[in-house]
Design a protein around this motif. Structure first.
Motif, PDB file in Angstrom:
ATOM      1  N   ASN A   1      -2.874  12.158   1.234  1.00 52.29           N
ATOM      2  CA  ASN A   1      -3.338  12.476  -0.122  1.00 52.29           C
ATOM      3  C   ASN A   1      -3.627  11.210  -0.914  1.00 52.29           C
ATOM      4  N   LEU A   2      -2.844  10.172  -0.685  1.00 56.70           N
ATOM      5  CA  LEU A   2      -3.098   8.899  -1.348  1.00 56.70           C
ATOM      6  C   LEU A   2      -4.434   8.321  -0.870  1.00 56.70           C
ATOM      7  N   ALA A   3      -4.719   8.441   0.411  1.00 62.74           N
ATOM      8  CA  ALA A   3      -6.011   7.983   0.942  1.00 62.74           C
ATOM      9  C   ALA A   3      -7.160   8.751   0.287  1.00 62.74           C
ATOM     10  N   VAL A   4      -7.009  10.067   0.162  1.00 63.88           N
ATOM     11  CA  VAL A   4      -8.050  10.892  -0.472  1.00 63.88           C
ATOM     12  C   VAL A   4      -8.233  10.480  -1.932  1.00 63.88           C
ATOM     13  N   LEU A   5      -7.133  10.222  -2.595  1.00 63.56           N
ATOM     14  CA  LEU A   5      -7.187   9.780  -3.989  1.00 63.56           C
ATOM     15  C   LEU A   5      -7.972   8.477  -4.101  1.00 63.56           C
ATOM     16  N   TYR A   6      -7.682   7.541  -3.199  1.00 59.76           N
ATOM     17  CA  TYR A   6      -8.408   6.273  -3.210  1.00 59.76           C
ATOM     18  C   TYR A   6      -9.889   6.484  -2.898  1.00 59.76           C
TER      19      TYR A   6
ATOM     20  N   GLU B   1      -5.015   4.819   7.996  1.00 60.01           N
ATOM     21  CA  GLU B   1      -4.380   4.190   9.156  1.00 60.01           C
ATOM     22  C   GLU B   1      -2.876   4.425   9.151  1.00 60.01           C
ATOM     23  N   LYS B   2      -2.275   4.352   7.971  1.00 68.25           N
ATOM     24  CA  LYS B   2      -0.838   4.624   7.844  1.00 68.25           C
ATOM     25  C   LYS B   2      -0.532   6.070   8.231  1.00 68.25           C
ATOM     26  N   THR B   3      -1.388   6.991   7.809  1.00 70.47           N
ATOM     27  CA  THR B   3      -1.188   8.405   8.137  1.00 70.47           C
ATOM     28  C   THR B   3      -1.225   8.613   9.646  1.00 70.47           C
TER      29      THR B   3
ATOM     30  N   SER C   1      -5.515  15.456  12.461  1.00 71.13           N
ATOM     31  CA  SER C   1      -6.929  15.212  12.783  1.00 71.13           C
ATOM     32  C   SER C   1      -7.772  14.690  11.621  1.00 71.13           C
ATOM     33  N   LEU C   2      -7.511  15.143  10.412  1.00 71.71           N
ATOM     34  CA  LEU C   2      -8.365  14.742   9.284  1.00 71.71           C
ATOM     35  C   LEU C   2      -8.353  13.239   9.045  1.00 71.71           C
ATOM     36  N   SER C   3      -7.239  12.599   9.364  1.00 68.11           N
ATOM     37  CA  SER C   3      -7.168  11.144   9.196  1.00 68.11           C
ATOM     38  C   SER C   3      -8.218  10.433  10.041  1.00 68.11           C
ATOM     39  N   TYR C   4      -8.412  10.907  11.247  1.00 63.39           N
ATOM     40  CA  TYR C   4      -9.393  10.289  12.143  1.00 63.39           C
ATOM     41  C   TYR C   4     -10.810  10.515  11.628  1.00 63.39           C
ATOM     42  N   ILE C   5     -11.077  11.728  11.165  1.00 59.08           N
ATOM     43  CA  ILE C   5     -12.420  12.057  10.697  1.00 59.08           C
ATOM     44  C   ILE C   5     -12.790  11.191   9.496  1.00 59.08           C
ATOM     45  N   PHE C   6     -11.889  11.102   8.532  1.00 60.75           N
ATOM     46  CA  PHE C   6     -12.228  10.359   7.323  1.00 60.75           C
ATOM     47  C   PHE C   6     -12.112   8.845   7.503  1.00 60.75           C
TER      48      PHE C   6
END
Length: 170
Positions: free
Chosen positions: A66-71, A85-87, A95-100
């Protein structure tokens, strides 16, 4: 969080402050407080609370994501990349971490193979149809930038087919 759902923000704020005074290390306390701030449109305070949640509960991959999305929404791609990357480090099955993260590499325009690898990893994990379509659109964009238009068009067609298979909300 019930107060937040009911838009009783002052009551929610009091309860968050009370809980913090009793036990600031309580799991998900700062995560929920961050969501409270997001709902109110106070993105900087939300980011502060997500970071605090990660300080107390470093394995909270949802806080990291969520912090990544906020950024991303704040246009801070460097921090978005850091927290995606932390996620992945916390939960390599999310999976969403890889996509974004692939999207970040695409925007950087430097390592398209890494972007492809990230999308493919995300696709190999569990994705809903909407994000699966996004993943194929990302692949289409990457291959377009690599001047591989035929491959790009194949991914566009696949993404459109998936998107069209998603039931429309009424």
């Amino acid at each position: 969080t019930v107060y937040v759902i009911q838009n009783k923000f002052q009551e929610a704020e009091k309860h968050f402050q009370s809980a913090i005074s009793i036990n600031p290390e309580l799991t998900n306390l700062h995560y929920n407080y961050a969501q409270f701030f997001e709902k109110r449109g106070n993105l900087q305070s939300a980011a502060d609370k997500y970071r605090l949640e990660l300080e107390y509960n470093p394995n909270n991959y949802r806080a990291s994501y969520n912090l990544a999305v906020l950024y991303r929404n704040l246009g801070e791609e460097k921090n978005e990349k850091k927290y995606l990357e932390k996620t992945i480090g916390i939960n390599p099955e999310f999976s969403l971490s890889y996509i974004f993260l692939s999207r970040v590499y695409l925007h950087e325009g430097q390592d398209y193979q890494k972007a492809i690898d990230l999308v493919e990893k995300g696709l190999s994990l569990r994705l809903d149809k909407q994000h699966e379509a996004i993943a194929y659109f990302l692949l289409a964009d990457i291959y377009s930038r690599l001047d591989k238009m035929e491959v790009s068009q194949q991914y566009v067609a696949k993404a459109k087919a998936i998107r069209e298979s998603i039931p429309k909300e009424k």
